[in-house]
Design an enzyme around this catalytic site. Structure first.
Site, PDB file in Angstrom:
ATOM      1  CG  ASP A   1      -0.130  -0.078   2.527  1.00 57.31           C
ATOM      2  OD1 ASP A   1       0.865  -0.833   2.560  1.00 57.31           O
ATOM      3  OD2 ASP A   1      -0.481   0.602   3.498  1.00 57.31           O
ATOM      4  CD  GLU A   2      -1.088   4.826   2.923  1.00 56.30           C
ATOM      5  OE1 GLU A   2      -1.840   5.794   3.046  1.00 56.30           O
ATOM      6  OE2 GLU A   2      -0.516   4.286   3.891  1.00 56.30           O
ATOM      7  CB  VAL A   3       4.483   2.614  -3.273  1.00 52.91           C
ATOM      8  CG1 VAL A   3       5.977   2.730  -3.540  1.00 52.91           C
ATOM      9  CG2 VAL A   3       4.113   1.194  -2.864  1.00 52.91           C
TER      10      VAL A   3
END
Ligand SMILES: *[C@@H]1O[C@H](CO)[C@@H](O)[C@H](O)[C@H]1NC(C)=O
Ligand SMILES: *[C@@H]1O[C@H](CO)[C@@H](O)[C@H](O)[C@H]1NC(C)=O
Ligand SMILES: *[C@@H]1O[C@H](CO)[C@@H](O)[C@H](O)[C@H]1NC(C)=O
Ligand SMILES: *[C@@H]1O[C@H](CO)[C@@H](O)[C@H](O)[C@H]1NC(C)=O
Length: 527
Positions: free
Chosen positions: A321-323
């Site tokens: 998630d959320e790179v």
């Protein structure tokens, strides 16, 4: 159909306003009656039925019998049974009959958890296909027992046929933002079992700290934990969590999130993280895992070889998630690599990394769960990948996302509406209760791909001081939504039972917060 179900609910609501137990989560089929049987603590026993495939020596059931005896009657002493005559109006034995002999195994996504409870003049029987179903039935049995004003224990004549609506009913704890002592994790597993939750999603590491004490790479926690002596989970701790969970029919789904959320991995593994640049100079800051180095994949192979053997569950959670692409964008070597590969979008670089990681983990015969971004960014994943939906309104609502995921043929887990770390004044459990996980446009086959969901407790503002009241009874709301029928939706009926169940949690020593104005016969006391 819906009308008669509503009628049934109202009828049950009336029945439950008496002194008798209110069940949580509500079973699929219940028939209760005012006829009651007395339970005599000194005489009462859980026994294996003579026809059961499981007999004494099964650690899961033997331990559960001991636990539930104590939960029901406390540690004693009790009046000797001889002073109270046994007659047809007392029950001294709950016979437990299990079809499958499996005992030294771990629960899996496929485990059957259904059970039937029959308590009448002739029988006091718990029947299940597996020991896991027997555990669920023991919990229900314990919730059926009630105490009169004189302190006598009773159970009513009852028939229950019950099974989970979804096979994956999870709770996520985050042990990176704040370290949670081992006892907090074990206590959480106990209360999960009271709620029939069956997956402990352990988000063990993240940016702020790396408390997992790796055997292969001890530098990770030595340099990445808050304190390498007091704020880590040793191999022994991890074993204890897994075994404690197994004894309660709970799977441990370990998450090692990457390539983002990995700052704490950096100090222990030089060169693992991408150096960020400011102009043409390294800025001294680090970003996500560096996806362009072979050494990254060599490390991941060794690390996940260990993780695959330490955690017995078939599934690992690989995050994704959320790179944040800012650091990758700043790094000149990454630009060169992207050009060489013909990538013009950082999502392609992320996919390149995740695909290599998934191949590594697949080679260890593990399945995987990932956060929805992996799907959103069109990473090529195995068809049996499970996608966990956590975002809302970005880029679509969570129900639309579940529709997209299942339309693409992937299994889905829902957690977007069930962030327990988000709190609001008043009865905020009601919105969580009103969620219907299959409320999207889809075929029956697509709906069958929703395997369940998870309540999440992210740890930014939570440690062992406030974990328990924030978890319970709100986490139980998600537990009922995932266990009970899609017709069990009446808020008044839920409130009555949840209020009662919360008092039962207090009686069991759990510091569960109130959901209404009122009191419990037995208030919480520090032990
Ligand atoms: C259980 O029995 C008692 C006493 O006979 C009665 O008051 C109560 O309503 C019963 N509970 C249920 C759920 O039927
Ligand atoms: C449990 O479910 C299975 C499959 O649906 C069914 O065959 C079995 O009879 C059920 N067992 C009990 C004890 O309810
Ligand atoms: C990385 O591995 C690939 C494939 O094994 C190889 O072709 C390449 O030369 C290696 N790169 C470096 C920098 O060692
Ligand atoms: C509940 O689920 C059944 C199928 O399992 C479906 O036919 C029915 O429409 C659903 N009802 C509601 C209110 O969602």
């Amino acid at each position: 159909m819906a009308g008669s179900a509503l009628g049934l609910r109202l009828l049950l609501l009336v029945a439950l306003c008496g002194a008798a137990a209110a069940l949580w989560p509500w079973p699929h089929y219940v028939r209760a009656s005012p006829q009651r049987y007395r339970l005599r603590p000194a005489a009462f026993a859980f026994r294996h039925h003579s026809g059961s495939a499981v007999q004494p020596g099964c650690d899961v059931l033997d331990a559960a019998f001991t636990r539930y005896r104590r939960l029901l009657f406390g540690a004693g002493p009790w009046p000797p049974p001889s002073t109270l005559r046994q007659n047809h109006l007392s029950k001294d034995v709950l016979a437990v009959s299990v079809v499958n002999e499996g005992c030294n195994e771990f629960p899996t996504l496929e485990s059957l958890e259904n059970y039937t409870l029959t308590i009448n003049d002739n029988q006091c029987l718990l029947a299940a296909d597996t020991i896991w179903g027997a555990l669920r039935g023991l919990e229900t049995f314990s919730q059926l027992v009630w105490t009169s004003a004189e302190g006598t224990f009773f159970i009513n004549k009852t028939t229950i046929r019950d099974f989970p609506r979804f096979p994956h009913r999870g709770l996520l704890l985050d042990t990176s933002r704040h370290y949670l002592p081992l006892s907090s994790i074990l206590d959480t597993l106990d209360v999960m079992s009271y709620n029939k939750l069956n997956v402990f999603h352990w988000h063990v590491v993240d940016d702020p700290s790396f408390p997992y004490d790796s055997i292969t790479f001890p530098e990770l926690s030595r340099k990445g934990s808050y304190n390498p002596v007091t704020h880590i989970y040793t191999a022994q701790d991890v074993k204890e969590v897994i075994e404690y969970a197994r004894l309660r029919g709970i799977r441990v789904l370990a998450e090692f999130d990457s390539p983002g959320h990995t700052l704490s991995w950096g100090p222990g593994i030089p060169e693992l993280l991408t150096p960020c640049y400011s102009g043409s100079q390294p800025s001294g800051e680090f970003g996500p895992v560096n996806p362009i180095l072979n050494s990254t994949y060599e490390f991941m192979s060794s690390f996940f070889l260990e993780i695959s053997s330490v955690f017995p569950d078939f599934y690992l959670h690989l995050g994704g998630d959320e790179v944040d692409f800012t650091c990758w964008r700043s790094n000149p070597s990454i630009s060169v690599f992207m050009k060489k590969k013909g990538f013009d979008d950082f999502r392609q670089l992320e996919s390149f990394y995740i695909q290599k990681l998934l191949d590594i983990v697949s080679a260890y015969n593990k399945g995987y769960v990932v956060w929805q971004e992996v799907f959103d960014n069109k990473v090529k994943v195995r068809p049996d990948t499970v996608i966990q939906v956590w975002r809302d309104k970005k880029p679509v609502t969570y129900m639309e996302e579940v529709a997209l995921v299942t339309k693409a043929g992937f299994r889905a887990l829902l957690s977007a509406p069930w962030y327990l770390n988000h709190i609001a004044y008043g009865p905020d459990w009601k919105d969580m209760y009103k969620v219907e996980p299959l409320d999207f446009q889809g075929t029956p086959e697509e709906k069958a791909l929703v395997i369940g969901g998870e309540a999440c407790m992210w740890g930014e503002w939570v440690d062992s001081t406030n974990l328990v009241p924030r978890l319970w009874p709100r986490g139980g709301v998600v537990a009922e939504r995932l266990w009970s029928s899609n017709l069990t939706t009446n808020l008044d009926f839920a409130e009555t039972r949840l209020t009662h169940f919360r008092c039962e949690l207090l009686r069991r020593g759990v510091q569960a917060e109130p959901i209404t104005v009122g009191y419990c016969e037995q208030e919480f006391e520090e032990t």
